[in-house]
Write a protein that holds these residues in place. Structure first.
Motif, mmCIF file in Angstrom:
data_model
loop_
_atom_site.group_PDB
_atom_site.id
_atom_site.type_symbol
_atom_site.label_atom_id
_atom_site.label_comp_id
_atom_site.label_asym_id
_atom_site.label_seq_id
_atom_site.Cartn_x
_atom_site.Cartn_y
_atom_site.Cartn_z
ATOM 1 N N LYS A 1 0.835 -1.207 0.000
ATOM 2 C CA LYS A 1 0.000 0.000 0.000
ATOM 3 C C LYS A 1 0.870 1.257 0.000
ATOM 4 N N GLU A 2 1.952 1.221 0.754
ATOM 5 C CA GLU A 2 2.864 2.366 0.797
ATOM 6 C C GLU A 2 3.530 2.592 -0.558
ATOM 7 N N VAL A 3 3.911 1.516 -1.228
ATOM 8 C CA VAL A 3 4.512 1.628 -2.560
ATOM 9 C C VAL A 3 3.503 2.211 -3.542
ATOM 10 N N PHE A 4 2.268 1.698 -3.514
ATOM 11 C CA PHE A 4 1.229 2.232 -4.408
ATOM 12 C C PHE A 4 0.972 3.702 -4.129
ATOM 13 N N ASN A 5 0.910 4.096 -2.864
ATOM 14 C CA ASN A 5 0.682 5.498 -2.526
ATOM 15 C C ASN A 5 1.822 6.389 -2.984
ATOM 16 N N THR A 6 3.056 5.907 -2.867
ATOM 17 C CA THR A 6 4.210 6.681 -3.317
ATOM 18 C C THR A 6 4.166 6.874 -4.832
ATOM 19 N N ILE A 7 3.864 5.804 -5.553
ATOM 20 C CA ILE A 7 3.773 5.915 -7.016
ATOM 21 C C ILE A 7 2.639 6.846 -7.409
ATOM 22 N N LYS A 8 1.495 6.720 -6.737
ATOM 23 C CA LYS A 8 0.348 7.562 -7.039
ATOM 24 C C LYS A 8 0.672 9.033 -6.768
ATOM 25 N N ASN A 9 1.344 9.315 -5.668
ATOM 26 C CA ASN A 9 1.710 10.700 -5.343
ATOM 27 C C ASN A 9 2.706 11.277 -6.338
ATOM 28 N N LYS A 10 3.609 10.452 -6.840
ATOM 29 C CA LYS A 10 4.589 10.922 -7.825
ATOM 30 C C LYS A 10 3.893 11.330 -9.122
ATOM 31 N N PHE A 11 2.918 10.511 -9.563
ATOM 32 C CA PHE A 11 2.225 10.819 -10.811
ATOM 33 C C PHE A 11 1.223 11.949 -10.662
ATOM 34 N N LEU A 12 0.585 12.073 -9.507
ATOM 35 C CA LEU A 12 -0.408 13.128 -9.311
ATOM 36 C C LEU A 12 0.231 14.473 -9.037
ATOM 37 N N SER A 13 1.483 14.476 -8.575
ATOM 38 C CA SER A 13 2.150 15.754 -8.267
ATOM 39 C C SER A 13 2.685 16.450 -9.501
#
Length: 127
Positions: free
Chosen positions: A114-126
C-alpha cells in the motif's frame, strides 16, 4: 568471546564438510557443504543475537510474504510447463509471477505494498 568461538567452530566444521563431501560428490558435495555450513552459522548467530537484540521471528507480514511467494511459485511452475521459446517462457513466467505476487499482497492488504502504491500515485499526481 562466544562470537569468536562460534566462528572458529563453524570454520572447522566447514573445512571438514568440504573435505568429505567434495571427495564424495565433487561439486555437488561442495554446494551441500557450503549450504550446511552457512545454515549452521545463521542459526547459531540467531541464537547468540537474541541475547543482544530483541528479535521476533514470526510476524503476520512474514506469513503474507510466504503465502504470496508460494502462490507465485505455483504460477511460475505452471508457466514453465509450456513448450515455447525459453526467452518467451521466461518473460511469461516473470510477468505472471510478479502479477500474482503483487495481487496476492494486495488482497492480503499488505502495508508495504500500500505504501509503494501510494508513493507511485503521489509521484504521478504531483506532476
Amino acid at each position: 568471546n562466544r562470537f569468536h568461538m562460534n566462528i572458529g567452530f563453524h570454520g572447522h566444521n566447514n573445512f571438514l564438510l568440504l573435505f568429505f563431501l567434495t571427495s564424495l560428490w565433487s561439486e555437488n558435495g561442495t554446494a551441500v557443504a557450503y549450504l550446511m555450513a552457512e545454515l549452521s552459522v545463521l542459526l547459531s548467530l540467531a541464537v547468540i543475537g537474541r541475547q543482544f537484540i530483541p528479535i521476533t521471528y514470526i510476524k503476520t507480514s512474514y506469513i503474507k510474504y510466504l503465502l504470496s511467494a508460494f502462490m507465485m511459485g505455483v504460477v511460475v511452475l505452471f508457466c514453465n510447463q509450456f513448450s515455447i521459446n525459453i526467452y518467451l517462457r521466461f518473460g511469461v513466467a516473470s510477468f505472471w509471477g510478479a502479477l500474482v505476487y503483487a495481487l496476492s499482497l494486495y488482497l492480503l492488504k499488505d502495508a508495504m505494498l500500500k505504501e509503494v502504491f501510494n508513493t507511485i500515485k503521489n509521484k504521478f499526481l504531483s506532476r
